[in-house]
Design an enzyme around this catalytic site. Structure first.
Site, PDB file in Angstrom:
ATOM      1  N   ALA A 217       0.817  -1.216   0.000  1.00  0.00           N
ATOM      2  CA  ALA A 217       0.000   0.000   0.000  1.00  0.00           C
ATOM      3  C   ALA A 217       0.850   1.266   0.000  1.00  0.00           C
ATOM      4  CB  ALA A 217      -0.941   0.000   1.194  1.00  0.00           C
ATOM      5  N   GLY A 218       2.175   1.126   0.011  1.00  0.00           N
ATOM      6  CA  GLY A 218       3.040   2.259  -0.264  1.00  0.00           C
ATOM      7  C   GLY A 218       3.577   3.041   0.911  1.00  0.00           C
ATOM      8  N   ASP A 238       4.090  -4.267  -7.237  1.00  0.00           N
ATOM      9  CA  ASP A 238       3.568  -5.311  -6.349  1.00  0.00           C
ATOM     10  C   ASP A 238       2.673  -6.233  -7.170  1.00  0.00           C
ATOM     11  OD1 ASP A 238       3.548  -5.389  -3.058  1.00  0.00           O
ATOM     12  OD2 ASP A 238       1.952  -6.568  -3.952  1.00  0.00           O
ATOM     13  N   CYS A 339      10.067  -7.894   7.994  1.00  0.00           N
ATOM     14  CA  CYS A 339       9.597  -7.667   9.365  1.00  0.00           C
ATOM     15  C   CYS A 339       9.566  -9.012  10.098  1.00  0.00           C
ATOM     16  CB  CYS A 339       8.243  -6.967   9.383  1.00  0.00           C
ATOM     17  SG  CYS A 339       6.974  -7.740   8.364  1.00  0.00           S
TER      18      CYS A 339
END
Length: 396
Positions: A217-218, A238, A339
């Protein structure tokens, strides 16, 4: 709702969460919202109390419980023994406890995961594991195209400067930031400090061509554009059309005009990216991963990860970093991040990439309080979500 009825509601929601975790179904937040849409009689205090019980149980239990009832019994045993008195107390509450029924056991993570995580934390293993399940603060990134951090700081009650990210603010308490003019005006974005540091590690400058290979989503795209002073070009690529479509309104709100969105086909990414081969000053690969570094925000993710899914993710990560390497021009920079706190997704991927790509040399630093080309950020040691970051420069 009576206190006992709140416990019963939590048990019913936990039953749904457990089924969803096993079958990769809806997230807990979604299930909680659905539950209360069908029960309009529940007031805001009831909804808040039930939510606290549900997430308290999820955080307290490492293995996927057998049932919502077993989960609530396990949570009561380790965190709030007074809840046990509400079993069999009536008031639409849960039935009395059978002496033979079992309660779920407390734990940081499923055992197979904990055995992978704990060793890399050394003597601080228990503290690091516990911190993974603390409540996360709310971090904001001030959009430097519209304001400076110290201008915004006094406008956000309770906010302090983040330690490492130069545009970051942190709040210990929740704030409906999306309802504020600061957010609606594109002056701030919600973004964990660790995520801000990944963008900072790219060292983006005005006029560059930057490729955000897994843009989603940027969030990092917007941070990169601000570092570039909205001058140059960012290719935000993406394979997820839904997530990528959320970027345009965010960029417009932030006053950013240098982003071009590129939808990729899974397993055929280079068919679209070939024109950019060897042309990018920076390629960022924030790869899909296990999310072990985000358990503070999404504790149920521990119940969703399987060894098989982890294996699929590591194969995808290796393929994406090799695709990204093809796009970097001589002298350009490649940044890989996940992450995750699992070695197989972090150091393991970086070491394997270096073995496959001798022309990529580790950078001297990542641009924030570290002189190392690789860093593992953790909630306990750095106060961020868990992130692994590695930087490389392509030889000229």
């Amino acid at each position: 709702m009576t206190p006992a009825a709140r416990v019963q509601a939590s048990i019913e929601i936990l039953d749904e969460v457990i089924v969803a975790a096993r079958g990769q179904g809806a997230a807990a937040d979604t299930l909680i919202a659905r539950y209360f849409r069908a029960r309009r009689y529940a007031g805001s205090k009831d909804r808040r109390a039930v939510r606290e019980l549900v997430y308290g149980a999820i955080r307290a239990l490492g293995e996927v419980p057998e049932s919502g009832r077993a989960a609530m019994l396990g949570y009561a045993n380790v965190a709030d023994p007074d809840l046990l008195q509400l079993f069999g107390a009536g008031g639409h509450g849960p039935s009395a406890i059978d002496p033979l029924e079992s309660a779920a056991e407390a734990g940081y993570a499923p055992k197979w995961l904990e055995t992978k995580l704990r060793p890399q934390f050394g003597k601080d293993g228990a503290l690091e594991m516990a911190a993974l399940l603390d409540r996360a603060p709310l971090d904001l990134r001030v959009n430097s195209l519209k304001a400076q951090r110290d201008e915004v700081l006094p406008q956000v009650e309770g906010a302090v400067r983040t330690q490492r990210a130069p545009c970051g603010l942190r709040l210990d308490q929740g704030l409906a930031i999306e309802d504020t003019q600061l957010f609606k005006g594109g002056i701030v974005e919600i973004q964990d400090e660790g995520s801000q540091l990944i963008a900072l590690a790219c060292m983006a400058k005005p006029g560059m061509r930057v490729i955000d290979l897994c843009a989603g989503a940027g969030g990092k795209t917007l941070a990169l554009a601000a570092d570039m002073e909205n001058t140059g070009e960012i290719i935000a690529a993406d394979t997820d059309r839904g997530r990528l479509q959320r970027l345009s309104p965010r960029a417009e709100r932030a006053g950013i005009s240098i982003v071009r969105e590129v939808l990729l086909n899974p397993d055929q990414e280079m068919a679209v990216l070939e024109p950019y081969a060897g042309t990018a000053d920076i390629v960022l690969i924030d790869a899909p991963c296990s999310g072990t570094g985000t358990w503070r925000r999404n504790p149920e993710a521990r119940w969703r990860l399987t060894p098989e899914r982890l294996m699929r993710l590591t194969k995808l990560q290796a393929r994406l970093i090799d695709i990204g390497a093809q796009l970097v021009k001589p002298g350009g920079r490649l940044v890989y991040g996940v992450c995750s706190l699992l070695r197989v997704e972090g150091d393991g991927q970086a070491t394997a990439f270096e073995a496959r790509n001798a022309e990529f040399l580790p950078v001297e630093d990542l641009g924030f309080e570290t002189s190392a080309p690789r860093v593992l950020l953790t909630p306990h040691s750095h106060g961020t979500d868990g992130f692994f970051i590695a930087g490389y420069k392509r030889a000229c």
